[in-house]
Design a protein around this motif. Structure first.
Motif, PDB file in Angstrom:
ATOM      1  N   LEU A   1      -5.358  -1.225  -2.194  1.00 23.00           N
ATOM      2  CA  LEU A   1      -4.217  -1.747  -1.429  1.00 23.00           C
ATOM      3  C   LEU A   1      -4.295  -1.322   0.051  1.00 23.00           C
ATOM      4  O   LEU A   1      -3.981  -2.093   0.953  1.00 23.00           O
TER       5      LEU A   1
ATOM      6  N   ASN B   1       3.794   1.546  -1.317  1.00 21.09           N
ATOM      7  CA  ASN B   1       4.455   1.711  -2.608  1.00 21.09           C
ATOM      8  C   ASN B   1       3.456   1.870  -3.749  1.00 21.09           C
ATOM      9  O   ASN B   1       3.833   2.114  -4.898  1.00 21.09           O
ATOM     10  N   GLY B   2       2.190   1.672  -3.467  1.00 21.54           N
ATOM     11  CA  GLY B   2       1.173   1.740  -4.510  1.00 21.54           C
ATOM     12  C   GLY B   2       0.928   3.159  -4.989  1.00 21.54           C
ATOM     13  O   GLY B   2       1.212   4.137  -4.296  1.00 21.54           O
ATOM     14  N   ASP B   3       0.374   3.237  -6.203  1.00 22.62           N
ATOM     15  CA  ASP B   3       0.117   4.547  -6.783  1.00 22.62           C
ATOM     16  C   ASP B   3      -1.055   4.427  -7.755  1.00 22.62           C
ATOM     17  O   ASP B   3      -1.393   3.328  -8.221  1.00 22.62           O
TER      18      ASP B   3
ATOM     19  N   ARG C   1      -4.479   2.305  -5.480  1.00 20.48           N
ATOM     20  CA  ARG C   1      -3.893   2.524  -4.150  1.00 20.48           C
ATOM     21  C   ARG C   1      -4.936   2.379  -3.048  1.00 20.48           C
ATOM     22  O   ARG C   1      -4.651   1.820  -1.976  1.00 20.48           O
ATOM     23  N   ASP C   2      -6.156   2.835  -3.284  1.00 19.61           N
ATOM     24  CA  ASP C   2      -7.193   2.719  -2.252  1.00 19.61           C
ATOM     25  C   ASP C   2      -7.484   1.262  -1.927  1.00 19.61           C
ATOM     26  O   ASP C   2      -7.709   0.882  -0.773  1.00 19.61           O
TER      27      ASP C   2
ATOM     28  N   ALA D   1       0.835  -1.202   0.000  1.00 23.12           N
ATOM     29  CA  ALA D   1       0.000   0.000   0.000  1.00 23.12           C
ATOM     30  C   ALA D   1       0.869   1.250   0.000  1.00 23.12           C
ATOM     31  O   ALA D   1       0.543   2.267  -0.649  1.00 23.12           O
TER      32      ALA D   1
END
Length: 649
Positions: A291, A282-284, A288-289, A280
């Motif tokens: 994650l 590192n997510g983009d 991302r939500d 989460a």
């Protein structure tokens, strides 16, 4: 004719004055013995009043009337109406000593007249002159003692306390208690009190007794036995606590797979939560939500997994903070069983410098307790059930009284004290070992009780039969007058106020011990409560002795030590030097340390100092003072009058 020579008015005036002014009893009891009265009813009445005085009970008309009625002897003194006559007809209580002098003088005259009659009978009935003279001397010697000694004034309530009524325990438990006491040559009280503590360890936090309405008593106890060093306390603890430790080991083995599985699941869930959190972070973009939501769910899943604590039934010398933490881990149940009393110094602040009694107060009452944990948020223990089974030295008992908060906050009021007679020096060598079957039955039954109740999360509720509830009500009726100002327990009202609850707790433990497999499904009957009440009366008598000893000054305590030597050895006469050699210790470091104790014993009528003989040569060192022992000292039944002992208990 001799028996008729008494002054009825003087006897009535003495007793009436003592009823009107109970403070006079101290002097009057030292002046007049029951046998000094000529009227039989007055003998019975004065004997009862002296017994009450010895027990610390005021001799006012209401209390005396109630006491006589309770003992079933009020009819022998002429009933309550006669007591009213005595107080109404007394001229003035201020002249009580004068009236007592008249009674005492006439008593001496009767004794002389009786002695003359006996000597006259000897002169006509014994043919041998030597036998006649020997018998005459014996009569004179016997007659000399009653006239020369004042009635004994007991040194508080700590002496001649009752032995534990082991017959009131379930058979398998009483057999073990008696066998352990015999084998270790220790007082029955030690094994018996520890037996109750072991039952409390098994049932505490797992069962409670419903009396009526919202009144429920948990089944955990605090027991403390007072014994000096060298009393084989550790051997008794090993014999009595063994099944508890074995049960603890069995519980650990039983729960080990569940603990391992939960621990592994927690580790896996934690790793998954960490991995989801990293993803989460590192997510983009639009994913991302999702994650974050997955990471949140993973973290909550990891948090929800609880790893059970390794079962722990018994602790030893622990701090208050550790006790609170263990109670939280163990679902509110823990026992402190130790042959030493160091825990008192610990909770008084030996390490922290600040007394911390909260866990021991709430752990007895079952009150909600908040526990701050280092690794997680604070926890609430809804119904903590702490057990204490300790053996302490007399010095520790006296130290307890001075520890901040112990009396004022109510810790001492929660303790069932046992102050047994020390057996050291009188123990049998080569005592019979504990029978194999007795030990096996004890181990099996106690082990089974622990395991049977271990899985209970909500306490089993034990109800009373209607007859059993009536017995509890009667106990309450008997206790209440004892707590009143001037009552037998007025100086330990904090302890006495918890007495009925303690009896109910003991009844619950006896019930479970006799119904090992289905006790929680049966009501507690009246016989069980009666038996618990007899054990309660034992602890009441010992509580009076314990609190009395905690409040006694050094001179009185030393006097008790010296008196114990006199009683144990049967000394009828001794020198001060002989006494010092016998009792020399840290208590009596020098010969002069004996003086206050000897003075107390003289003032209480136990000893009389003989006139010292002249030195063997002029200017020589005077001989060691000699003392004569009151013959009544070696008659235990007469040392503390049975009526006084009965009332005090």
């Amino acid at each position: 004719m001799a028996q008729a020579r008494y002054d009825l008015a003087a006897e009535q005036a003495v007793i009436g004055a003592a009823l009107l002014a109970p403070a006079l009893m101290a002097d009057l009891a030292a002046t007049l013995a029951p046998a000094d009265f000529g009227r039989p009813a007055h003998v019975v009445l004065w004997e009862a009043m002296c017994g009450m005085h010895a027990a610390g009970i005021p001799s006012d008309p209401i209390t005396v009337t109630a006491h006589l009625a309770e003992c079933g002897i009020i009819g022998k003194v002429g009933g309550a109406a006669y007591l009213h006559t005595l107080t109404a007809d007394v001229p003035t209580a201020a002249h009580a000593a004068h009236y007592a002098g008249i009674v005492a003088d006439l008593a001496k005259r009767r004794k002389v007249a009786d002695l003359g009659s006996q000597l006259s009978h000897l002169a006509t009935s014994v043919t041998d002159a030597a036998d006649m003279l020997a018998a005459g001397r014996a009569l004179l010697d016997d007659a000399e003692v009653p006239g020369g000694w004042s009635p004994l004034i007991p040194l508080g309530r700590g002496r001649h306390l009752p032995a534990f009524p082991a017959d009131m325990l379930p058979g398998w438990l009483g057999d073990q208690v008696r066998a352990v006491a015999e084998f270790t040559q220790t007082p029955l009280d030690l094994a018996a009190s520890l037996a109750l503590a072991c039952l409390s360890t098994a049932a505490g936090g797992r069962a409670e007794v419903e009396v009526r309405g919202s009144w429920r008593e948990p089944t955990n106890l605090y027991t403390v036995v007072v014994l000096p060093p060298g009393s084989r306390k550790s051997a008794v603890f090993a014999a009595m606590v063994g099944p508890i430790l074995a049960a603890e080991k069995a519980l650990i083995e039983r729960t080990a797979p569940a603990i391992i599985e939960a621990d592994l699941a927690a580790k896996v869930a934690t790793k998954q939560a960490e991995k989801a959190a990293l993803a989460a972070a590192n997510g983009d973009g639009p994913g991302r939500d999702t994650l974050i939501a997955e990471a949140t769910a993973a973290a909550m899943n990891a948090e929800a997994i609880t790893v059970p604590a390794k079962p722990r039934l018994v602790a030893d010398d622990i701090t208050s903070e550790t006790a609170a933490s263990l109670l939280a881990e163990q679902g509110g149940r823990l026992a402190v069983l130790s042959p030493e009393g160091g825990i008192f110094a610990t909770i008084a602040g030996r390490y922290s410098g600040t007394p911390n009694l909260e866990v021991f107060l709430k752990g007895h009452a079952g009150d909600l307790m908040r526990v701050d944990r280092r690794s997680r948020e604070a926890e609430h223990v809804d119904k903590p059930a702490l057990t204490m089974g300790l053996a302490v030295q007399p010095e520790i008992l006296r130290d307890i009284a001075g520890m901040p908060g112990f009396r004022g906050l109510g810790l001492l009021a929660r303790i069932l004290f046992a102050v047994p007679e020390n057996t050291v020096g009188r123990r049998k060598i080569g005592a019979d070992p504990i029978p194999t079957q007795v030990a096996a039955d004890y181990h099996a039954h106690l082990h089974a009780l622990v395991l049977a109740l271990a899985e209970w999360t909500d306490p089993a509720v034990l109800v009373l039969t209607p007859d059993a509830n009536d017995v509890v009500l009667e106990i309450e009726r008997q206790v209440e007058p004892r707590l009143a100002p001037g009552g037998a327990w007025s100086h330990i009202v904090d302890w006495g106020s918890k007495y009925t609850g303690a009896v109910v707790r003991i009844a619950g433990l006896i019930h479970l011990a006799e119904n090992l497999h289905d006790g929680w499904g049966k009501p507690v009957d009246a016989d069980t409560v009666h038996r618990a009440a007899q054990i309660g009366e034992y602890y009441a008598a010992h509580a009076l002795g314990a609190f009395d000893d905690m409040g006694a000054d050094t001179a009185v305590r030393n006097a008790r030590t010296l008196l114990a030597w006199i009683e144990r050895t049967g000394m009828t006469a001794f020198t001060k030097r002989e006494a010092f050699r016998a009792v020399q210790s840290t208590q009596f470091k020098t010969m002069a340390d004996l003086d206050p104790a000897l003075a107390v014993l003289e003032a209480h009528g136990y000893l009389r100092q003989l006139d010292p003989p002249p030195p063997k040569r002029a200017g020589g060192r005077p001989p060691s003072p000699s003392y004569l022992t009151n013959p009544e000292v070696h008659r235990p039944a007469a040392t503390v009058h049975p009526l006084a002992a009965r009332r005090a208990s």
